[in-house]
Write a protein that holds these residues in place. Structure first.
Motif, PDB file in Angstrom:
ATOM      1  N   ASN A  15      21.490  98.445  50.906  1.00 10.02           N
ATOM      2  CA  ASN A  15      22.203  97.215  51.297  1.00 10.02           C
ATOM      3  C   ASN A  15      21.861  96.662  52.674  1.00 10.02           C
ATOM      4  N   ILE A  16      21.048  97.388  53.447  1.00 16.83           N
ATOM      5  CA  ILE A  16      20.588  96.795  54.699  1.00 16.83           C
ATOM      6  C   ILE A  16      19.289  96.094  54.352  1.00 16.83           C
TER       7      ILE A  16
ATOM      8  N   GLU B 298      28.181 101.513  58.147  1.00 15.91           N
ATOM      9  CA  GLU B 298      29.203 100.443  58.151  1.00 15.91           C
ATOM     10  C   GLU B 298      28.900  99.400  59.222  1.00 15.91           C
TER      11      GLU B 298
ATOM     12  N   ASN C 161      26.008  97.246  58.153  1.00 15.02           N
ATOM     13  CA  ASN C 161      26.451  96.315  57.103  1.00 15.02           C
ATOM     14  C   ASN C 161      27.170  95.109  57.713  1.00 15.02           C
ATOM     15  N   CYS C 162      27.858  95.336  58.828  1.00 12.38           N
ATOM     16  CA  CYS C 162      28.552  94.223  59.486  1.00 12.38           C
ATOM     17  C   CYS C 162      27.543  93.256  60.113  1.00 12.38           C
TER      18      CYS C 162
ATOM     19  N   GLU D  15      24.716  92.768  58.879  1.00 14.66           N
ATOM     20  CA  GLU D  15      24.187  92.119  57.680  1.00 14.66           C
ATOM     21  C   GLU D  15      25.062  90.902  57.291  1.00 14.66           C
ATOM     22  N   TYR D  16      26.374  91.048  57.434  1.00 12.53           N
ATOM     23  CA  TYR D  16      27.292  89.927  57.151  1.00 12.53           C
ATOM     24  C   TYR D  16      26.951  88.705  58.003  1.00 12.53           C
TER      25      TYR D  16
END
Ligand code: PEP
Ligand code: MN
Length: 279
Positions: free
Chosen positions: A3-4, A149, A152-153, A155-156
């Protein structure tokens, strides 16, 4: 790492996030200033002192995320106007924390870098909102968050179209009580191995102790950090927040001098920049 996608280093060149005359990911960027903006006199005096001592940017909280609602919450808009004045006088660009989605667009008129604090790292609405701007975003790692985590932030924010993300390791909560947090410098090397984003370190909140800040700053530079953010106060004993972790201006000048000479040494070892993992 699953997911990155946008932030992944693989096949990309490292990003340089430009703010004023400096580039995160290119220069060793030193951000300094009070935990909270308390008054014009306090902020301007500190801004002048840190500029003199070698800072590239000024930090100062106008909206403070405090553990108790009865503690000083920051001066809000008045604080941002004071920061603007300090920038006018010193030329230092401003970093300040945004707490609320409703404040993102108008705060962009006052600050050069939007800080998303540790307590808001996974506030996904806030991440999306700062991602819709083009202002650089300093994304602190949550005190209870894993590296995955945290990334991922980032990434947002990238996913909303804002490429100007700077990661900041600021310590995590462990069983240790001597220090305020446990500064996780392995996260710096890991984030640089996994992403192309610049990574800076906050040894102030990372340790909560003035006596440890210089050592941890040097360690951060040695492991490849692209910069530091530290709290400085002209009268630490009277600070309205985080008084036990604020450096005085002379302590800051010493830190600035030492980290810059360490960085020059690292550059000479690496023929370019400090401790970069092989791409
Ligand atoms: C700050 O920088 O003043 C701050 C509140 O930091 P953190 O979000 O890392 O606790
Ligand atoms: Mn603080």
């Amino acid at each position: 790492m699953k997911n990155i996608k946008l932030a992944a280093l693989k096949g990309k060149t490292r990003s340089v996030v430009r703010v004023g005359d400096v580039g995160f990911g290119e220069d060793l960027v030193l951000i300094a200033g009070p935990c909270s903006v308390e008054s014009e006199k306090q902020t301007v005096e500190i801004a002048q002192a840190v500029k003199e001592g070698g800072a590239d940017m000024l930090r100062g909280g106008a909206f403070k995320p405090r553990t108790s609602p009865y503690n000083f919450q920051g001066l809000g808009l008045k604080g941002l106007k004071i920061l603007e004045k300090a920038r006018e006088i010193t030329g230092l660009p401003i970093v300040s924390e945004v707490l609320d989605t409703r404040d993102v667009s108008w705060m962009c008129e006052y600050v050069d870098v939007l800080q998303v604090g540790a307590r808001n790292m996974q506030n996904f609405s806030l991440l999306k909102e700062v991602g819709k701007t083009t202002r650089p975003v300093l994304l602190k790692r949550g005190m209870h968050s894993t590296i995955a985590e945290w990334l991922n932030c980032a990434e947002y924010i990238l996913n909303e179209g804002n490429p100007n993300v700077i990661l900041c390791e600021r310590g995590i909560r462990t069983f240790e009580t001597y220090t305020r947090n446990t500064l996780d410098l392995s996260a710096v090397a890991a984030a640089k191995e996994l992403t192309y984003l610049p990574v800076i370190v906050d040894p102030t909140h990372g340790t909560g102790k003035v006596s440890l800040i210089l050592s941890m700053s040097l360690a951060a530079v040695a492991c490849g950090a692209d910069g530091l953010i530290v709290e400085v106060h002209n009268h630490p004993e009277a600070a309205l927040s985080d008084k036990e972790q604020a450096l005085t201006p002379p302590e800051f000048s010493e830190l600035s001098r030492k980290i810059r000479s360490l960085r020059a040494f690292m550059d000479s070892l690496n023929g370019g920049s400090a401790a970069q993992p092989a791409d």
